[in-house]
Design a protein around this motif. Structure first.
Motif, PDB file in Angstrom:
ATOM      1  N   ILE A  13      67.233  61.234   1.423  1.00 56.33           N
ATOM      2  CA  ILE A  13      66.092  60.825   0.601  1.00 56.33           C
ATOM      3  C   ILE A  13      66.194  61.505  -0.762  1.00 56.33           C
ATOM      4  O   ILE A  13      66.548  62.675  -0.869  1.00 56.33           O
ATOM      5  N   ASP A  14      65.902  60.757  -1.789  1.00 53.11           N
ATOM      6  CA  ASP A  14      65.943  61.298  -3.150  1.00 53.11           C
ATOM      7  C   ASP A  14      64.912  62.420  -3.279  1.00 53.11           C
ATOM      8  O   ASP A  14      63.703  62.192  -3.124  1.00 53.11           O
ATOM      9  N   PRO A  15      65.350  63.666  -3.577  1.00 51.96           N
ATOM     10  CA  PRO A  15      64.389  64.776  -3.683  1.00 51.96           C
ATOM     11  C   PRO A  15      63.371  64.570  -4.800  1.00 51.96           C
ATOM     12  O   PRO A  15      62.252  65.093  -4.721  1.00 51.96           O
ATOM     13  N   ASP A  16      63.743  63.825  -5.837  1.00 52.05           N
ATOM     14  CA  ASP A  16      62.787  63.567  -6.918  1.00 52.05           C
ATOM     15  C   ASP A  16      61.613  62.726  -6.423  1.00 52.05           C
ATOM     16  O   ASP A  16      60.472  62.910  -6.867  1.00 52.05           O
ATOM     17  N   MET A  17      61.897  61.803  -5.491  1.00 53.55           N
ATOM     18  CA  MET A  17      60.816  60.989  -4.939  1.00 53.55           C
ATOM     19  C   MET A  17      59.870  61.853  -4.107  1.00 53.55           C
ATOM     20  O   MET A  17      58.643  61.691  -4.167  1.00 53.55           O
ATOM     21  N   VAL A  18      60.446  62.777  -3.317  1.00 53.56           N
ATOM     22  CA  VAL A  18      59.616  63.683  -2.518  1.00 53.56           C
ATOM     23  C   VAL A  18      58.770  64.563  -3.432  1.00 53.56           C
ATOM     24  O   VAL A  18      57.575  64.779  -3.202  1.00 53.56           O
ATOM     25  N   ARG A  34      51.431  64.968  -6.049  1.00 50.32           N
ATOM     26  CA  ARG A  34      50.182  64.212  -6.085  1.00 50.32           C
ATOM     27  C   ARG A  34      49.355  64.395  -4.817  1.00 50.32           C
ATOM     28  O   ARG A  34      48.522  63.569  -4.469  1.00 50.32           O
ATOM     29  N   GLY A  35      49.619  65.504  -4.135  1.00 53.09           N
ATOM     30  CA  GLY A  35      48.741  65.911  -3.047  1.00 53.09           C
ATOM     31  C   GLY A  35      49.235  65.652  -1.641  1.00 53.09           C
ATOM     32  O   GLY A  35      48.608  66.099  -0.675  1.00 53.09           O
ATOM     33  N   LEU A  36      50.343  64.927  -1.479  1.00 60.87           N
ATOM     34  CA  LEU A  36      50.870  64.675  -0.140  1.00 60.87           C
ATOM     35  C   LEU A  36      51.687  65.865   0.344  1.00 60.87           C
ATOM     36  O   LEU A  36      52.317  66.565  -0.452  1.00 60.87           O
ATOM     37  N   THR A  37      51.664  66.095   1.655  1.00 60.60           N
ATOM     38  CA  THR A  37      52.572  67.089   2.227  1.00 60.60           C
ATOM     39  C   THR A  37      53.978  66.505   2.272  1.00 60.60           C
ATOM     40  O   THR A  37      54.174  65.283   2.143  1.00 60.60           O
ATOM     41  N   LYS A  38      54.972  67.356   2.479  1.00 61.36           N
ATOM     42  CA  LYS A  38      56.348  66.855   2.528  1.00 61.36           C
ATOM     43  C   LYS A  38      56.545  65.850   3.666  1.00 61.36           C
ATOM     44  O   LYS A  38      57.159  64.791   3.451  1.00 61.36           O
ATOM     45  N   PRO A  39      56.061  66.133   4.914  1.00 64.10           N
ATOM     46  CA  PRO A  39      56.200  65.118   5.970  1.00 64.10           C
ATOM     47  C   PRO A  39      55.542  63.792   5.615  1.00 64.10           C
ATOM     48  O   PRO A  39      56.083  62.718   5.905  1.00 64.10           O
ATOM     49  N   ALA A  95      55.117  62.611   2.619  1.00 63.89           N
ATOM     50  CA  ALA A  95      55.938  61.974   1.595  1.00 63.89           C
ATOM     51  C   ALA A  95      57.149  61.291   2.219  1.00 63.89           C
ATOM     52  O   ALA A  95      57.498  60.155   1.853  1.00 63.89           O
ATOM     53  N   VAL A  96      57.788  61.977   3.171  1.00 64.90           N
ATOM     54  CA  VAL A  96      58.960  61.389   3.835  1.00 64.90           C
ATOM     55  C   VAL A  96      58.553  60.134   4.604  1.00 64.90           C
ATOM     56  O   VAL A  96      59.252  59.099   4.558  1.00 64.90           O
ATOM     57  N   GLN A  97      57.442  60.206   5.304  1.00 65.66           N
ATOM     58  CA  GLN A  97      56.979  59.038   6.055  1.00 65.66           C
ATOM     59  C   GLN A  97      56.713  57.853   5.133  1.00 65.66           C
ATOM     60  O   GLN A  97      57.043  56.706   5.463  1.00 65.66           O
ATOM     61  N   MET A  98      56.134  58.104   3.999  1.00 66.67           N
ATOM     62  CA  MET A  98      55.847  57.027   3.053  1.00 66.67           C
ATOM     63  C   MET A  98      57.137  56.416   2.518  1.00 66.67           C
ATOM     64  O   MET A  98      57.255  55.179   2.391  1.00 66.67           O
ATOM     65  N   ARG A 144      59.050  58.282  15.577  1.00 65.64           N
ATOM     66  CA  ARG A 144      60.270  58.993  15.230  1.00 65.64           C
ATOM     67  C   ARG A 144      60.135  59.811  13.950  1.00 65.64           C
ATOM     68  O   ARG A 144      60.974  60.654  13.664  1.00 65.64           O
ATOM     69  N   LEU A 145      59.103  59.546  13.174  1.00 66.93           N
ATOM     70  CA  LEU A 145      58.857  60.317  11.970  1.00 66.93           C
ATOM     71  C   LEU A 145      57.979  61.540  12.221  1.00 66.93           C
ATOM     72  O   LEU A 145      57.814  62.380  11.334  1.00 66.93           O
ATOM     73  N   GLU A 146      57.420  61.619  13.425  1.00 60.13           N
ATOM     74  CA  GLU A 146      56.562  62.768  13.725  1.00 60.13           C
ATOM     75  C   GLU A 146      57.400  64.044  13.844  1.00 60.13           C
ATOM     76  O   GLU A 146      58.558  64.016  14.237  1.00 60.13           O
ATOM     77  N   ASN A 147      56.799  65.146  13.521  1.00 56.11           N
ATOM     78  CA  ASN A 147      57.407  66.471  13.638  1.00 56.11           C
ATOM     79  C   ASN A 147      58.651  66.619  12.772  1.00 56.11           C
ATOM     80  O   ASN A 147      59.615  67.302  13.140  1.00 56.11           O
ATOM     81  N   ILE A 148      58.663  65.984  11.613  1.00 58.77           N
ATOM     82  CA  ILE A 148      59.795  66.168  10.685  1.00 58.77           C
ATOM     83  C   ILE A 148      59.753  67.593  10.115  1.00 58.77           C
ATOM     84  O   ILE A 148      58.731  68.043   9.656  1.00 58.77           O
TER      85      ILE A 148
END
Length: 444
Positions: A391-396, A402-407, A409-412, A440-444
């Protein structure tokens, strides 16, 4: 004693104990096909590891020790899944339901509306008795003893299967649902599906594969399936393949379709389960104006091993094909994808496209991609592409700023990555697929 001889003896013992009578029943052409497949399996050596389609997967994993196999039983959660499927039929979300219990028992549920259209859904054994002229020209035509060692295994050992016939000019509005259960640990199944879609007919088929052992230490479940689909002139077919088998199953499946003049097929291949899975999807475009669109979505976790091969074969000119296969991997999962486009010398004026994109959610995941082209004339338009990366780190960073947690952000980001494929899935199945992705995205 060589491995081939060992497996040959295993198959002979299996047929003597359980299948000898089945191999000798039915019309003469069927018993001949079975015996030919059995002979081919025993005479064909195990594919050499490292050659072409076996670069990343050990073929011996798809062989089984007959002595360790026990009587097949249905999986623990099958009843719940079947109840949901029956409710969908009763609520008129589907036109028919076929429940295949490890290829040994096939139960049919149909709606009154589908029966009025002339739609035929039955077990292969019944169809061979009641409608032999519909079966003989098609069964074994696309997948047979010459297709490979493991295809020959299915051709020899399948017990019963599923037959769907859509008559000319019939339009089946709601999907037809096939639910396969592979059983529990230390069991094996050989599902077989044959579909014939008549001229100017239309249908959607959901082919769902479930079941299997939950714990590898207790034993492995083996499944070896074959699907043959024929689309006659101007037919329109949507085929949705859903593989959500349990974590201790080794699964091999070959899908082949042939579409004639003006016919259209959409294949949606969705893979989420299993321990070691090898799947082969192929469509032959056999008449002018034929079109095939193939969309794939694979999500691997833990140490799952996926090996997928797609094939578009253009045997006629003025045909069009497109492949868009997406892969998402996390933990130490592995995906190997090989996609072949073959355009014959006489197939002028064809268009063919192929794309494979792989998204790796952590450093331990691994993806391999091998696009292949065999173009035997110059009057074509053909492109292919493949990408592998994290995943592009700039997107994360943008989303977390903008207020999202990293998990979150990854899910989105992953949801956006798979959104185009999910849009192709029938609406009643789409929410279930989204749930698989979410789990499958849980507990990232």
């Amino acid at each position: 004693m060589t491995l081939t001889n060992t497996i040959e003896n295993d198959i002979k013992n299996y047929s003597i104990e359980q299948l000898e009578q089945e191999l000798l029943t039915g019309p003469s052409w069927l018993t001949e096909k079975r015996q030919t497949s059995r002979t081919s399996f025993n005479d064909t050596p195990v594919p050499r590891r490292g050659l072409h389609l076996w670069r990343y997967t050990d073929p011996t994993q798809f062989l089984f020790d007959r002595a360790q196999m026990t009587e097949t039983k249905i999986s623990q959660n099958h009843k719940k899944v079947e109840e949901v499927a029956i409710n969908l039929l009763n609520d008129k979300h589907t036109s028919g339901l076929v429940v295949d219990l490890s290829g040994r028992t096939v139960n049919i549920h149909t709606s009154s509306q589908s029966e009025k259209s002339g739609l035929m859904i039955s077990s292969l054994s019944e169809a061979m008795t009641n409608q032999p002229k519909l079966i003989e020209p098609y069964l074994y035509k696309l997948i047979n003893n010459e297709s490979g060692k493991f295809e020959a295994m299915n051709g020899a050992l399948w017990s019963d299967g599923v037959f769907i016939y859509v008559p000319d000019n019939a339009s089946i509005e709601k999907p037809l649902h096939i639910l396969h259960d592979a059983g529990v640990e230390n069991s094996m199944s050989f599902p077989r599906v044959l579909v014939v879609v008549g001229k100017n007919a239309e249908c959607t088929i959901i082919d769902e594969y479930s079941g299997g052992g939950m714990n590898r230490e207790k034993g492995i479940t083996y499944a070896n399936g074959a699907v043959e689909i024929f689309g006659l002139n101007d037919s329109r077919t949507r085929y949705v393949f859903l593989q959500r088998q349990a974590s201790a199953i080794t699964s091999y499946l070959t899908h082949r379709a042939q579409f004639e003049q003006g016919a259209n097929m959409m294949t949606i291949a969705l893979s989420f389960g299993g321990s070691v899975t090898k799947q082969n999807f192929g469509v032959t475009l056999n008449g002018p104006g034929a079109e095939s669109n193939m969309y794939g979505l694979l999500f691997g976790t833990e140490r799952q091993h996926f090996d997928n091969h797609t094939l578009h074969r253009h045997t006629s000119g003025q045909t069009c094909s497109n492949i868009d296969f997406k892969v998402v991997l996390r933990d130490r999962a592995l995906s190997a994808y090989t996609g072949l486009i073959r355009i014959e010398n006489r197939a002028k004026g064809c268009e063919a496209y192929q794309e494979n994109r792989n998204l790796l959610l952590n450093p331990g995941a691994r993806a391999e991609t091998i696009p292949e082209l065999e173009i035997l004339n110059q009057d074509v338009v053909c492109t292919h592409g493949a990408t592998i990366g994290p995943i592009d780190p700039d997107m994360v960073f943008y989303l977390t700023s903008r207020g999202l947690t990293k998990p979150e952000a990854v899910q989105m980001i992953v949801s956006g990555f798979v959104a185009d494929t999910l849009k192709m899935v029938p609406e009643d199945l789409r929410s279930r697929i989204a749930d698989f992705v979410q789990q499958r995205l849980e507990n990232i």
